[in-house]
Design a protein around this motif. Structure first.
Motif, mmCIF file in Angstrom:
data_model
loop_
_atom_site.group_PDB
_atom_site.id
_atom_site.type_symbol
_atom_site.label_atom_id
_atom_site.label_comp_id
_atom_site.label_asym_id
_atom_site.label_seq_id
_atom_site.Cartn_x
_atom_site.Cartn_y
_atom_site.Cartn_z
ATOM 1 N N GLU A 1 -11.228 27.952 28.845
ATOM 2 C CA GLU A 1 -12.675 28.200 28.886
ATOM 3 C C GLU A 1 -13.223 28.167 30.317
ATOM 4 O O GLU A 1 -14.268 28.763 30.604
ATOM 5 N N LEU A 2 -12.503 27.493 31.224
ATOM 6 C CA LEU A 2 -12.938 27.438 32.622
ATOM 7 C C LEU A 2 -12.631 28.732 33.372
ATOM 8 O O LEU A 2 -12.991 28.872 34.538
ATOM 9 N N LYS A 3 -11.966 29.681 32.695
ATOM 10 C CA LYS A 3 -11.667 30.969 33.309
ATOM 11 C C LYS A 3 -12.775 31.991 33.065
ATOM 12 O O LYS A 3 -12.614 33.174 33.332
ATOM 13 N N LEU A 4 -13.921 31.530 32.558
ATOM 14 C CA LEU A 4 -15.085 32.389 32.366
ATOM 15 C C LEU A 4 -15.548 32.950 33.717
ATOM 16 O O LEU A 4 -15.680 32.216 34.692
ATOM 17 N N THR A 5 -15.791 34.265 33.773
ATOM 18 C CA THR A 5 -16.213 34.892 35.031
ATOM 19 C C THR A 5 -17.574 35.585 34.942
ATOM 20 O O THR A 5 -18.176 35.890 35.970
ATOM 21 N N ARG A 6 -18.051 35.845 33.732
ATOM 22 C CA ARG A 6 -19.358 36.472 33.583
ATOM 23 C C ARG A 6 -19.923 36.116 32.213
ATOM 24 O O ARG A 6 -19.186 36.078 31.225
ATOM 25 N N MET A 7 -21.242 35.840 32.166
ATOM 26 C CA MET A 7 -21.834 35.428 30.902
ATOM 27 C C MET A 7 -23.353 35.583 30.959
ATOM 28 O O MET A 7 -23.978 35.303 31.985
ATOM 29 N N TYR A 8 -23.944 36.031 29.849
ATOM 30 C CA TYR A 8 -25.392 35.929 29.666
ATOM 31 C C TYR A 8 -25.720 36.075 28.186
ATOM 32 O O TYR A 8 -24.921 36.585 27.390
ATOM 33 N N ILE A 9 -26.896 35.611 27.812
ATOM 34 C CA ILE A 9 -27.394 35.679 26.441
ATOM 35 C C ILE A 9 -28.627 36.575 26.411
ATOM 36 O O ILE A 9 -29.491 36.478 27.295
ATOM 37 N N ASN A 10 -28.723 37.440 25.422
ATOM 38 C CA ASN A 10 -29.915 38.257 25.219
ATOM 39 C C ASN A 10 -30.604 37.818 23.936
ATOM 40 O O ASN A 10 -29.991 37.820 22.860
ATOM 41 N N TYR A 11 -31.886 37.424 24.064
ATOM 42 C CA TYR A 11 -32.649 36.992 22.891
ATOM 43 C C TYR A 11 -34.139 37.197 23.169
ATOM 44 O O TYR A 11 -34.640 36.857 24.247
ATOM 45 N N ALA A 12 -34.836 37.747 22.202
ATOM 46 C CA ALA A 12 -36.288 37.938 22.277
ATOM 47 C C ALA A 12 -36.687 38.699 23.537
ATOM 48 O O ALA A 12 -37.675 38.362 24.207
ATOM 49 N N GLY A 13 -35.894 39.714 23.891
ATOM 50 C CA GLY A 13 -36.213 40.528 25.047
ATOM 51 C C GLY A 13 -35.930 39.873 26.385
ATOM 52 O O GLY A 13 -36.325 40.396 27.436
ATOM 53 N N GLN A 14 -35.229 38.749 26.371
ATOM 54 C CA GLN A 14 -34.916 38.037 27.606
ATOM 55 C C GLN A 14 -33.409 37.978 27.808
ATOM 56 O O GLN A 14 -32.656 37.778 26.849
ATOM 57 N N ASN A 15 -32.970 38.106 29.058
ATOM 58 C CA ASN A 15 -31.584 37.864 29.435
ATOM 59 C C ASN A 15 -31.517 36.533 30.186
ATOM 60 O O ASN A 15 -32.215 36.352 31.181
ATOM 61 N N LEU A 16 -30.712 35.618 29.687
ATOM 62 C CA LEU A 16 -30.554 34.318 30.334
ATOM 63 C C LEU A 16 -29.073 34.024 30.534
ATOM 64 O O LEU A 16 -28.296 34.147 29.583
ATOM 65 N N PRO A 17 -28.669 33.632 31.753
ATOM 66 C CA PRO A 17 -29.502 33.601 32.959
ATOM 67 C C PRO A 17 -29.682 35.013 33.519
ATOM 68 O O PRO A 17 -28.997 35.942 33.101
ATOM 69 N N ALA A 18 -30.586 35.156 34.455
ATOM 70 C CA ALA A 18 -30.795 36.434 35.149
ATOM 71 C C ALA A 18 -30.851 36.145 36.651
ATOM 72 O O ALA A 18 -31.667 35.339 37.079
ATOM 73 N N PRO A 19 -29.987 36.779 37.422
ATOM 74 C CA PRO A 19 -28.937 37.724 37.019
ATOM 75 C C PRO A 19 -27.824 37.024 36.238
ATOM 76 O O PRO A 19 -27.837 35.805 36.088
ATOM 77 N N ASP A 20 -26.867 37.816 35.752
ATOM 78 C CA ASP A 20 -25.776 37.270 34.938
ATOM 79 C C ASP A 20 -25.073 36.127 35.671
ATOM 80 O O ASP A 20 -24.913 36.150 36.892
ATOM 81 N N ALA A 21 -24.634 35.148 34.882
ATOM 82 C CA ALA A 21 -23.843 34.056 35.454
ATOM 83 C C ALA A 21 -22.475 34.593 35.864
ATOM 84 O O ALA A 21 -21.863 35.374 35.125
ATOM 85 N N ASP A 22 -21.995 34.165 37.041
ATOM 86 C CA ASP A 22 -20.672 34.594 37.515
ATOM 87 C C ASP A 22 -19.852 33.390 37.982
ATOM 88 O O ASP A 22 -19.443 33.316 39.142
ATOM 89 N N PRO A 23 -19.602 32.432 37.071
ATOM 90 C CA PRO A 23 -18.830 31.245 37.461
ATOM 91 C C PRO A 23 -17.375 31.607 37.744
ATOM 92 O O PRO A 23 -16.860 32.606 37.234
ATOM 93 N N GLN A 24 -16.731 30.791 38.561
ATOM 94 C CA GLN A 24 -15.293 30.914 38.807
ATOM 95 C C GLN A 24 -14.718 29.520 38.965
ATOM 96 O O GLN A 24 -15.348 28.641 39.550
ATOM 97 N N PHE A 25 -13.525 29.334 38.420
ATOM 98 C CA PHE A 25 -12.831 28.058 38.588
ATOM 99 C C PHE A 25 -11.341 28.356 38.689
ATOM 100 O O PHE A 25 -10.678 28.611 37.688
ATOM 101 N N VAL A 26 -10.842 28.366 39.904
ATOM 102 C CA VAL A 26 -9.429 28.610 40.159
ATOM 103 C C VAL A 26 -8.972 27.583 41.189
ATOM 104 O O VAL A 26 -9.770 26.817 41.727
ATOM 105 N N ALA A 27 -7.685 27.566 41.457
ATOM 106 C CA ALA A 27 -7.140 26.602 42.416
ATOM 107 C C ALA A 27 -7.857 26.721 43.757
ATOM 108 O O ALA A 27 -7.916 27.795 44.351
ATOM 109 N N GLY A 28 -8.434 25.617 44.195
ATOM 110 C CA GLY A 28 -9.098 25.581 45.485
ATOM 111 C C GLY A 28 -10.506 26.130 45.501
ATOM 112 O O GLY A 28 -11.146 26.173 46.562
ATOM 113 N N LEU A 29 -11.050 26.551 44.339
ATOM 114 C CA LEU A 29 -12.382 27.161 44.301
ATOM 115 C C LEU A 29 -13.094 26.759 43.010
ATOM 116 O O LEU A 29 -12.530 26.880 41.914
ATOM 117 N N ASP A 30 -14.324 26.289 43.142
ATOM 118 C CA ASP A 30 -15.124 25.900 41.980
ATOM 119 C C ASP A 30 -16.544 26.417 42.149
ATOM 120 O O ASP A 30 -17.332 25.891 42.940
#
Length: 555
Positions: A432-461
């Motif tokens: 689950e820590l390999k998630l690289t992009r995420m957002y939710i659309n509800y009631a005409g809203q995108n959250l978060p905005a801009p899209d979340a772009d988390p990264q978790f790899v060796a040496g980078l968080d």
């Protein structure tokens, strides 16, 4: 009120008892036997009634369960758990033993968690409780520590306090193969799927059994050969034969051959004994909205209904083990094996906080109920995609998380943790820590905005922003007791919480969750969890000292 305004009327002072003339806890017994193997025999009902001046305070009420953990072959406490056994009470143990729960007022359901009660309880606890609470009352009363080894140490008969130990230098003692009893011709093999290491005589003398020369917590290190050179493999289980199980941190097969290796043994030895209790009490408040009400409720017939897991399932869900397979579930009516664990419910009671206060004969009162529901859908591939869910039109917040679908089957996976792993028997790598992009659309809203772009790899968080945003949305960021650290957020499993302010006329019910993962992510057993947090109002009417109607509507 200004600091210069002094009290001049006694009525403006805080009352010493707030009109309460008596307060006590009442012990409510279930309507059927819930001990030992009877625990799973259908719904568990706790019923009680108020009348006259007696009132009930939901937020101060709780369930108490007395539970015993032993090895499967136990007879009257003869086979307690030990550290080498590797099985501990699960995080948030009580909720894991149930499928669903609901609360009724005069036979009307006013609060319900119909499925995923472990996940709802875990999220509700993490959203509303401070780090100080989790590490003190939570850890002591219902095993809320994120650390499996700490929980294991508390119940093992030879457990040591994991925290606040005095380190010994050097930190570990490294011994080569010859010094621990293997001759120059003995062979070693490694299976990356199971983590099993197998020794053999080869052309030499018979090697020693693994439980003689290795111990749980040691490290096995290959110092020769072409695969996994100098990787430390934690020893998870040893046997009275030539095999042992290690954490499978080398991804390739090591064929049987004469290969040099070392044993590294940690030297942290200055530690006091832990509680070392295989029998203990847990205190749990079900994650039902009614238990957040802190007013004293007047007359009425009240009922808590709990639907337990099957015997086979709760034996697995109640624990978190190192190897992922330890529960006695195949033949619950007969004795188990020393390699299995037995979870026994000694007793379970509901303790209700009752007070005596002003009598209520004619009133219509409202209860503000904040409900939480969980839904799930499978993740089919690591590529960017979407999942659709329908939620309550009164939804005020949404939470997204990812979890392994093997919970309840593999005891290394906890229902209370939002974690997913690779498709092996003894999982080690969080997917689950390999998630690289995420957002939710509800009631005409995108959250978060801009899209979340988390990264978790060796040496980078790059997960700190989403962690911080979640604490801000939930209010935990400002809690005087603090919130869980980023490390604890990862260990319990990340979740992404969003408040959804909307126009009063907006009754949207469709939510679309978008997510993408690193190409190497193993999503074989991954699913997405969506929690919708909604508001409902319960209207209770009392006439002539008895409840005449109970109505529930979206807020």
């Amino acid at each position: 009120m200004s600091i210069f305004d002094l009290h001049t009327d006694q009525k403006s002072l805080m009352s010493s008892n707030n009109s309460i003339t008596k307060m006590e806890y009442g012990q409510i017994t279930a309507t059927r036997d819930v001990t030992d193997k009877n625990f799973s025999n259908g719904t568990i009902n706790f019923k009680f009634s108020n009348s006259g001046v007696r009132r009930w305070i939901p937020s101060k009420s709780y369930l108490r369960a007395r539970i015993q953990l032993t090895k499967g072959n136990d007879v009257n406490g003869s086979a307690p758990l030990d550290v080498a056994f590797g099985a501990a009470p699960n995080m948030g143990m009580c909720a894991n033993m149930f499928q669903s729960a609901e609360f009724r007022i005069n036979d009307k359901v006013v609060s319900r968690v119909g499925d995923f009660i472990s996940q709802v309880d875990a999220l509700d606890t993490r959203l509303t409780k401070s780090r100080s609470w989790l590490q003190s009352v939570g850890e002591s009363s219902n095993w809320w520590s994120e650390s499996q080894s700490l929980r294991l140490a508390e119940v093992a008969s030879d457990g040591k306090v994991v925290k606040n130990t005095t380190p010994v230098l050097p930190a570990e003692t490294v011994t080569n193969r010859a010094a621990i009893g293997f001759d120059a011709l003995n062979t070693v093999a490694y299976n990356p799927t199971t983590g099993v290491i197998t020794f053999a005589a080869g052309g030499g003398a018979a090697p020693p059994n693994t439980n003689v020369v290795f111990a749980v917590g040691d490290y096995f290190i290959l110092t020769g050969g072409a695969v996994g050179l100098n990787v430390k493999l934690e020893v998870l289980a040893v046997n009275a034969n030539l095999t042992m199980t290690v954490r499978a941190d080398i991804g390739s097969v090591v064929a049987a051959a004469v290969i040099d290796f070392d044993r590294a043994r940690p030297n942290v030895s200055v530690a006091p004994d832990s509680r070392q209790v295989g029998s203990f009490e847990t205190i749990w408040q079900p994650p039902l909205s009614i238990f957040k009400v802190d007013q004293a409720l007047p007359c009425g017939d009240y009922e808590l209904v709990l639907n337990p897991q099957t015997y086979q399932s709760f034996q697995k869900r109640a624990i978190e083990s190192v190897l992922g397979a330890a529960s006695i579930d195949s033949a619950p009516t007969v004795g188990g094996l020393a390699s299995q664990i037995k979870v026994k419910i000694v007793d379970m009671y509901l303790y209700c906080a009752f007070v005596d206060g002003p009598r209520v004969d004619d009133i219509t009162y409202l209860l503000d109920l904040q409900q939480t529901r969980c839904q799930a859908d499978v993740i089919n591939n690591s590529s960017f995609g979407q999942k659709n869910f329908d939620v309550s039109p009164s939804t005020r917040a949404l939470t997204l998380a990812y979890q392994d679908s093997r919970i309840g089957e593999n005891t290394a996976l906890s229902p209370a943790k939002f974690k997913s792993y690779e498709n092996v028997a003894t999982p080690t790598t969080a997917q689950e820590l390999k998630l690289t992009r995420m957002y939710i659309n509800y009631a005409g809203q995108n959250l978060p905005a801009p899209d979340a772009d988390p990264q978790f790899v060796a040496g980078l968080d790059y997960t700190t922003q989403r962690y911080t945003a979640t604490q801000l949305y939930s209010g935990a960021y400002y809690d005087t007791g603090g919130c869980e650290t980023l490390q604890e957020f990862h260990e319990r499993g990340p979740y992404y919480h969003f408040s959804i302010p909307r126009d009063a006329t907006d009754n949207s019910t469709r939510v679309t969750c978008h997510q993408g993962f690193q190409p190497t992510t193993d999503v074989t057993n991954m699913r997405v969890l969506l929690f919708d947090h909604s508001s409902q109002v319960c209207r209770v009417t009392i006439r002539d000292g008895r409840v005449t109607s109970v109505e529930l509507e979206d807020a």
